[in-house]
Design a protein around this motif. Structure first.
Motif, PDB file in Angstrom:
ATOM      1  N   ARG A 161       6.772 -37.190   6.900  1.00 19.39           N
ATOM      2  CA  ARG A 161       7.532 -36.213   7.594  1.00 19.39           C
ATOM      3  C   ARG A 161       9.010 -36.357   7.668  1.00 19.39           C
ATOM      4  NH1 ARG A 161       2.981 -35.337  12.578  1.00 19.39           N
ATOM      5  NH2 ARG A 161       1.666 -34.157  11.156  1.00 19.39           N
ATOM      6  N   LYS A 177      11.765 -38.101   2.133  1.00 20.54           N
ATOM      7  CA  LYS A 177      11.556 -37.132   0.820  1.00 20.54           C
ATOM      8  C   LYS A 177      10.630 -37.969   0.126  1.00 20.54           C
ATOM      9  CE  LYS A 177      16.221 -34.907   1.186  1.00 20.54           C
ATOM     10  NZ  LYS A 177      17.365 -34.461   0.197  1.00 20.54           N
ATOM     11  N   ASP A 200       8.116 -35.882  -1.511  1.00 21.53           N
ATOM     12  CA  ASP A 200       7.428 -34.766  -2.320  1.00 21.53           C
ATOM     13  C   ASP A 200       8.411 -33.992  -3.340  1.00 21.53           C
ATOM     14  OD1 ASP A 200       5.621 -33.234  -3.556  1.00 21.53           O
ATOM     15  OD2 ASP A 200       4.906 -32.376  -1.712  1.00 21.53           O
ATOM     16  N   VAL A 201       7.961 -33.045  -4.328  1.00 22.79           N
ATOM     17  CA  VAL A 201       9.099 -32.347  -4.944  1.00 22.79           C
ATOM     18  C   VAL A 201       8.987 -30.756  -4.710  1.00 22.79           C
ATOM     19  CG1 VAL A 201       9.504 -33.919  -6.467  1.00 22.79           C
ATOM     20  CG2 VAL A 201       7.657 -32.314  -7.180  1.00 22.79           C
ATOM     21  N   ASP A 202       9.684 -30.039  -4.630  1.00 25.03           N
ATOM     22  CA  ASP A 202       9.500 -28.590  -4.560  1.00 25.03           C
ATOM     23  C   ASP A 202       9.470 -27.827  -5.713  1.00 25.03           C
ATOM     24  OD1 ASP A 202      12.105 -28.267  -5.491  1.00 25.03           O
ATOM     25  OD2 ASP A 202      12.991 -28.099  -3.588  1.00 25.03           O
ATOM     26  N   LYS A 215      13.201 -30.508  -6.916  1.00 30.75           N
ATOM     27  CA  LYS A 215      14.123 -31.396  -6.083  1.00 30.75           C
ATOM     28  C   LYS A 215      13.249 -32.086  -4.852  1.00 30.75           C
ATOM     29  CE  LYS A 215      18.184 -28.262  -6.277  1.00 30.75           C
ATOM     30  NZ  LYS A 215      19.108 -27.496  -5.562  1.00 30.75           N
ATOM     31  N   ARG A 216      13.684 -33.368  -4.794  1.00 32.38           N
ATOM     32  CA  ARG A 216      12.810 -34.071  -3.901  1.00 32.38           C
ATOM     33  C   ARG A 216      12.694 -33.398  -2.453  1.00 32.38           C
ATOM     34  NH1 ARG A 216      13.926 -40.291  -3.812  1.00 32.38           N
ATOM     35  NH2 ARG A 216      11.850 -40.240  -2.489  1.00 32.38           N
ATOM     36  N   CYS A 217      11.867 -33.459  -1.733  1.00 33.06           N
ATOM     37  CA  CYS A 217      11.731 -32.891  -0.412  1.00 33.06           C
ATOM     38  C   CYS A 217      10.811 -33.646   0.567  1.00 33.06           C
ATOM     39  CB  CYS A 217      11.387 -31.331  -0.266  1.00 33.06           C
ATOM     40  SG  CYS A 217       9.720 -31.239  -1.100  1.00 33.06           S
ATOM     41  N   LYS A 218      10.786 -33.382   1.696  1.00 30.59           N
ATOM     42  CA  LYS A 218       9.897 -33.957   2.640  1.00 30.59           C
ATOM     43  C   LYS A 218       8.523 -33.158   2.626  1.00 30.59           C
ATOM     44  CE  LYS A 218      13.813 -35.067   5.744  1.00 30.59           C
ATOM     45  NZ  LYS A 218      14.499 -34.865   7.052  1.00 30.59           N
ATOM     46  N   GLU A 219       7.563 -33.745   3.121  1.00 32.23           N
ATOM     47  CA  GLU A 219       6.163 -33.475   3.196  1.00 32.23           C
ATOM     48  C   GLU A 219       5.950 -32.335   4.457  1.00 32.23           C
ATOM     49  OE1 GLU A 219       3.597 -31.550   2.793  1.00 32.23           O
ATOM     50  OE2 GLU A 219       3.064 -32.836   1.173  1.00 32.23           O
ATOM     51  N   LYS A 220       6.167 -31.313   4.725  1.00 32.83           N
ATOM     52  CA  LYS A 220       6.102 -30.769   5.923  1.00 32.83           C
ATOM     53  C   LYS A 220       4.894 -29.761   6.062  1.00 32.83           C
ATOM     54  CE  LYS A 220      11.284 -30.052   6.437  1.00 32.83           C
ATOM     55  NZ  LYS A 220      12.328 -29.052   6.466  1.00 32.83           N
TER      56      LYS A 220
END
Length: 201
Positions: free
Chosen positions: A134, A137, A139-141, A145-150
Motif C-alpha cells: 500500500r 510502487k 504495480d503498474v497502471d 507507469k509504476r503505481c501503488k497497489e490500492k
C-alpha cells in the motif's frame, strides 16, 4: 569416550526402540558417538510432526554440550534451525550430566511454544508485506507507469487448525478459478475459498 556417554546411548536405544526411532551412525575415538533419533512431537493443534535429530557426543561429553542437527519434511529449514538453536541454548544451561533424553523431553513439552514463536514471525512478515503493497510502487497502471497497489484488501483473518504448512512466501498467477480453488484445497483452505473467494464478483 566416557562410560556415561555409552550408558546414555544404551538407555536411549532402549527407550526409542521402535522401528527407525534410534540409529547408531558412528562410534569412534575421533568423533565419539553419533546417532539419530526420530520422534513425533505434537503441537497444541494436535498436529503431529516427525523430527529427525542427529546427536554427536564428543569424547569430552558430558562436560561439553552435544552437537545437534534437526530436520523434518514438515518444517522449513528456518524452523529446524530455530529448534536446533533452542536445544543448544537449553543444553548450555544444564549441569554437565547426560542430557540427551532431558533435551528430547524438553522439546516435546515446548514444541508448541517454539512453533508459535515462529508463527508470530510469519504474521509480522505478512503485516510488513501488506504495508509495502500500500505504500511502495509495486504495480503498474494502464499506461505502464509504476503505481501503488490500492485495490488489494484483506478478505479474512482467522485461525485454522488443519492448515498445511507453507514453508516460503510465493506469488502465483492462476489462469482460472479452478486452478485457484485447487491451490486452496492443497493447503487445507477449501472452506475459506468457498466462503470468501468464490463469492467475489
Amino acid at each position: 569416550m566416557s562410560e556415561l556417554a555409552l550408558d546414555e546411548m544404551s538407555v536411549l536405544s532402549a527407550i526409542y526402540c521402535e522401528k527407525d526411532e534410534f540409529e547408531l551412525l558412528e562410534k569412534s575415538a575421533e568423533k565419539g558417538l553419533v546417532f539419530r533419533i526420530q520422534i513425533e512431537v505434537e503441537a497444541a493443534t494436535s498436529e503431529r510432526t516427525l523430527l529427525s535429530l542427529l546427536f554427536q557426543l564428543p569424547t569430552e561429553y558430558p562436560h561439553c554440550v552435544p552437537k545437534i542437527s534437526v530436520s523434518s519434511k514438515q518444517l522449513s529449514r528456518k524452523q529446524c534451525q530455530h529448534i536446533k538453536q533452542s536445544l543448544l541454548e537449553k543444553a548450555s544451561a544444564l549441569e554437565p550430566d547426560p542430557m540427551v533424553h532431558e533435551l528430547l523431553l524438553w522439546l516435546q513439552q515446548n514444541f508448541t511454544e517454539l512453533t508459535l514463536n515462529d508463527q508470530s514471525l510469519v504474521e509480522v512478515q505478512e503485516e510488513e508485506y501488506i504495508h509495502l503493497q500500500r505504500t511502495v510502487k509495486v504495480d503498474v497502471d494502464s499506461s505502464g507507469k509504476r503505481c501503488k497497489e490500492k485495490m488489494m484488501r484483506v478478505l479474512c483473518e482467522t485461525q485454522v487448525s488443519d492448515l498445511k504448512r507453507i514453508s516460503s512466501f510465493e506469488i502465483k498467477e492462476f489462469l482460472s478459478l479452478e486452478e485457484l480453488q485447487r491451490e486452496f484445497e492443497q493447503v487445507g483452505l477449501l472452506k475459506l475459498y468457498q466462503e470468501f473467494v468464490a463469492t467475489l464478483p
